[in-house]
Scaffold this motif. Sequence first.
Motif, PDB file in Angstrom:
ATOM      1  N   CYS A  53       0.839  -1.207   0.000  1.00 36.96           N
ATOM      2  CA  CYS A  53       0.000   0.000   0.000  1.00 36.96           C
ATOM      3  C   CYS A  53       0.875   1.259   0.000  1.00 36.96           C
ATOM      4  CB  CYS A  53      -0.901  -0.024   1.233  1.00 36.96           C
ATOM      5  SG  CYS A  53      -1.888   1.478   1.420  1.00 36.96           S
TER       6      CYS A  53
ATOM      7  N   TYR B  47       0.141   4.191   1.279  1.00 38.71           N
ATOM      8  CA  TYR B  47      -0.224   5.209   2.267  1.00 38.71           C
ATOM      9  C   TYR B  47       0.557   5.075   3.573  1.00 38.71           C
ATOM     10  CZ  TYR B  47      -3.882   6.742  -0.906  1.00 38.71           C
ATOM     11  OH  TYR B  47      -4.557   7.236  -1.992  1.00 38.71           O
ATOM     12  N   CYS B  48       0.004   4.467   4.587  1.00 35.65           N
ATOM     13  CA  CYS B  48       0.613   4.641   5.921  1.00 35.65           C
ATOM     14  C   CYS B  48       1.727   3.646   6.209  1.00 35.65           C
ATOM     15  CB  CYS B  48      -0.462   4.620   7.005  1.00 35.65           C
ATOM     16  SG  CYS B  48      -0.852   2.988   7.648  1.00 35.65           S
TER      17      CYS B  48
ATOM     18  N   VAL C 266       1.930   1.236   8.177  1.00 36.74           N
ATOM     19  CA  VAL C 266       1.603  -0.155   8.515  1.00 36.74           C
ATOM     20  C   VAL C 266       2.217  -1.096   7.483  1.00 36.74           C
ATOM     21  CG1 VAL C 266      -0.303  -1.817   8.685  1.00 36.74           C
ATOM     22  CG2 VAL C 266      -0.463   0.395   9.839  1.00 36.74           C
ATOM     23  N   GLY C 267       2.153  -0.702   6.205  1.00 35.92           N
ATOM     24  CA  GLY C 267       2.802  -1.515   5.170  1.00 35.92           C
ATOM     25  C   GLY C 267       1.990  -2.729   4.780  1.00 35.92           C
ATOM     26  N   CYS C 268       0.687  -2.529   4.536  1.00 36.72           N
ATOM     27  CA  CYS C 268      -0.155  -3.659   4.129  1.00 36.72           C
ATOM     28  C   CYS C 268       0.263  -4.151   2.746  1.00 36.72           C
ATOM     29  CB  CYS C 268      -1.618  -3.222   4.091  1.00 36.72           C
ATOM     30  SG  CYS C 268      -2.255  -2.760   5.708  1.00 36.72           S
TER      31      CYS C 268
ATOM     32  N   LEU D  68      -7.118  -4.620   4.704  1.00 34.92           N
ATOM     33  CA  LEU D  68      -6.811  -3.283   4.174  1.00 34.92           C
ATOM     34  C   LEU D  68      -7.796  -2.300   4.775  1.00 34.92           C
ATOM     35  CD1 LEU D  68      -6.339  -3.709   0.291  1.00 34.92           C
ATOM     36  CD2 LEU D  68      -4.546  -3.478   2.015  1.00 34.92           C
ATOM     37  N   CYS D  69      -7.405  -1.045   4.859  1.00 39.08           N
ATOM     38  CA  CYS D  69      -8.369  -0.019   5.283  1.00 39.08           C
ATOM     39  C   CYS D  69      -8.941   0.662   4.044  1.00 39.08           C
ATOM     40  CB  CYS D  69      -7.704   0.986   6.221  1.00 39.08           C
ATOM     41  SG  CYS D  69      -6.691   2.217   5.390  1.00 39.08           S
TER      42      CYS D  69
ATOM     43  N   LYS E 205      -8.370   3.492   2.721  1.00 36.26           N
ATOM     44  CA  LYS E 205      -7.403   4.146   1.814  1.00 36.26           C
ATOM     45  C   LYS E 205      -6.735   3.109   0.918  1.00 36.26           C
ATOM     46  CE  LYS E 205      -5.122   6.424   5.081  1.00 36.26           C
ATOM     47  NZ  LYS E 205      -5.938   6.595   6.284  1.00 36.26           N
ATOM     48  N   GLY E 206      -6.271   2.024   1.522  1.00 32.32           N
ATOM     49  CA  GLY E 206      -5.576   1.006   0.733  1.00 32.32           C
ATOM     50  C   GLY E 206      -6.497   0.353  -0.279  1.00 32.32           C
TER      51      GLY E 206
ATOM     52  N   HIS F  27      -3.588   4.557  11.392  1.00 26.58           N
ATOM     53  CA  HIS F  27      -2.971   3.243  11.199  1.00 26.58           C
ATOM     54  C   HIS F  27      -4.084   2.204  11.345  1.00 26.58           C
ATOM     55  CE1 HIS F  27       0.167   5.977  12.694  1.00 26.58           C
ATOM     56  NE2 HIS F  27       0.967   5.330  11.872  1.00 26.58           N
ATOM     57  N   PRO F  28      -5.079   2.278  10.451  1.00 24.43           N
ATOM     58  CA  PRO F  28      -6.314   1.528  10.705  1.00 24.43           C
ATOM     59  C   PRO F  28      -6.129   0.017  10.819  1.00 24.43           C
ATOM     60  CG  PRO F  28      -6.629   3.169   8.982  1.00 24.43           C
ATOM     61  CD  PRO F  28      -5.164   3.107   9.243  1.00 24.43           C
ATOM     62  N   VAL F  29      -5.233  -0.561  10.030  1.00 20.46           N
ATOM     63  CA  VAL F  29      -5.081  -2.012  10.129  1.00 20.46           C
ATOM     64  C   VAL F  29      -4.363  -2.374  11.439  1.00 20.46           C
ATOM     65  CG1 VAL F  29      -3.883  -3.989   9.108  1.00 20.46           C
ATOM     66  CG2 VAL F  29      -5.310  -2.519   7.685  1.00 20.46           C
TER      67      VAL F  29
HETATM   68 FE1  SF4 Z   1      -2.621   1.227   3.605  1.00 20.98          FE
HETATM   69 FE2  SF4 Z   1      -4.593   1.341   5.372  1.00 20.98          FE
HETATM   70 FE3  SF4 Z   1      -2.791  -0.615   5.468  1.00 20.98          FE
HETATM   71 FE4  SF4 Z   1      -2.113   1.851   6.147  1.00 20.98          FE
HETATM   72  S1  SF4 Z   1      -3.587   0.539   7.209  1.00 20.98           S
HETATM   73  S2  SF4 Z   1      -0.929   0.463   4.834  1.00 20.98           S
HETATM   74  S3  SF4 Z   1      -3.323   3.050   4.699  1.00 20.98           S
HETATM   75  S4  SF4 Z   1      -4.288  -0.263   3.828  1.00 20.98           S
END
Ligand code: SF4
Length: 702
Positions: free
Chosen positions: A15, A17-18, A20-22, A48-49, A51-52, A197-199
């Motif tokens: 991902c 975005y953040c 977390v690195g999904c 995933l959240c 955004k991802g 950091h939703p995940v």
């Molecule tokens: Fe992407 Fe959301 Fe995972 Fe962060 S928590 S890496 S924004 S999917």
Amino acid sequence: RTREVEPDRYVDSVCPYCGVGCQTRVAVKDDRIVQVDGRDGPANENRLCVKGRFGYDYVMSPERLTKPLVRRDDAPKRGDIRVDPLNPWDVFREATWEEAMERAAGGLGSIRDTHGGGALSGFGSAKGSNEEAYLFQKLVRAGFGTNNVDHCTRLCHASSVAALMEGVGSGAVSAPFGAVDDADCVIIIGARPNQNHPVAATYFKQAAKRGTKLIVIDPRGQEMNRFAEYALQFKPGTDVALLNAMLNVIVEEKLYDQQYVQAHVDGFEALAAKVRDFPPEAMEAVCGIDAQTIREVARLYAKSERSIIFWGMGISQHVHGTDNSRCLIALALITGHIGRPGTGLHPLRGQNNVQGASDAGLIPMYFADYKSVENPDVRGMYEDAWGRQLDPQRGLTVVEIMDAVMEGEIRGMYVMGENPAMSDPDQTHAREALAKLDCLVVQDIFLTETAWHADVVLPASAHAEKLGTYTNTNREVQIGRPAIPLPGEARQDLGIIIDLANRLGLDWRYDGPAEVYEEMRALMPSLDNISWSRVEREGAVTYPAKAEDMPGEAIIFTDGFPTKDGRGKLVPADLVPPDELPDAEYPFVLTTGRLLEHWHTGAMTRRAKALDAIEPEAQAMLHPRDLTRLGLAAGDAVTVMTRRGEISMIARADRDVPEGMVFTPFCWVEAPANVLTNPKLDPYGKIPEFKVCAARVERADA
Ligand code: SF4
């Protein structure tokens, strides 16, 4: 995607975005991304959240830059204009790559040759790959001849890193966020994982459901409070009062781990003497949390067999951000809650590669792996490796660079994937500085607010178009792969950096990101045993790793610290108030941050249709009672003013915002929050105080 669309291929990536690195699986049809799903990565286990999952279409936006642009000779002065991003032709004209690169290299090179390397600067990006970060700082150091190179870590966790380097000898996390599975007690302070950091937040919530005790500490309420044993909404800017009071309880009630302190920690006596001045009964009026609750959370954290601390920018973005982190480090060190499963210190990193970009040396005081630029032995090693004499002095940080531009000391800037015109504090000052430059070269995927001020704009690659490694908040090095081709004449960032370097007199020949990674790795002991081919093969490798065939170490500091003597160091913190407090003229505390749906300055998420549809409008969040007191209702237009400027937006009633506070995200170009913010810096981390300044709220005229 619509169900009828059958992808013609899938690409495994991460991902954008953040931190977390999904890990993601990107579905592609006719060279367009049609869907993104989670993969079974170590950080996300298929999750995933929003955004991802839904924030991918910015890559295919019609606003993507597809040709190099140069400022027209008859364009208005840079400070005088606001460019319409969809119609920038009054200011820019299209150019060939040859013309644009000659202008870029000519402008920057002539400043270097006339005024010296110290008149130049570079802002790299935590959204680029490790290889891009490494080459960018190498270009600034070896090609420009200066250490004036930085990136947005200066605006997020610089103070945390300063305290961690001082206390435990490493700026990275000591354990992954998945360590909550083994923890009995978890402190989440100055962080809103559900938004940012939703995940990771899903792991915290699961742990709480299994019986782990959560202590959530933040001036604003949040969804995570529903899962918490204790939710402490303390007064903004009083972190040290609260944390020192907790340390006071642990010291006075002898809840610390004497054996661990003796074996591994220096400075206990000085810390104990300092926190004696912070009894909970004296601090409750300061921080707004009653003494009994302070005692209970201190006991819960200290007495639990395994406790871990997570923190975010609520800790770091203060003039006392380093002191805040010092207190958190002291909590972990005196209780021995570090170096074991379920324990540790984890600053939740914001951007997808802010850990990796910092590790790669994209900061003004350190080469890669946090080796000081002022150390002659280290510098000598780099001079041998790069074949250039290097600047022996540490460079300036993000905000210091803007100040130096205004002083006339810095005249040229190269910006890759950063947007200081939106992200820097006191935006009017920051934009004045950008407008004052003799030469500004911006390399990006959109005509950002920073690019409005540029002499040359270079169309670059989005995350989904390139190959590279990214290091997430857990120290996991992962591979992002190209899913779709570059639009128009846009180029790979790595190729643009190399082209510019060669035009500035360097002789660089790289065959692609793998070769850059291997050069970087040769200079970074932290990446020992983590070859490019290993990362490609395994998908994610945690550093450090003892051998190529051994997994990396998720938990570090198991037997001391990477300091000179192997011991952790306690640094007592004094109570320093925020630089600006509410008064009769400006009675509110303004705090800024992010939304779940919008990312940082909005360059990507405001161009992602689904995300922008959910949160399309600039808002100021206030407690309903404050709205009533002001004679306002939710949905009314309000103006928020500080000593630096004013912006107008829609008022939203939000019970999570305490009375006396106004919160607004910094993603809205139509109401840029950083017009309002205070540029005063933490003296150690040089991070601005985004979290507290004095503000006034009024009904807007229209
Ligand atoms: Fe992407 Fe959301 Fe995972 Fe962060 S928590 S890496 S924004 S999917």
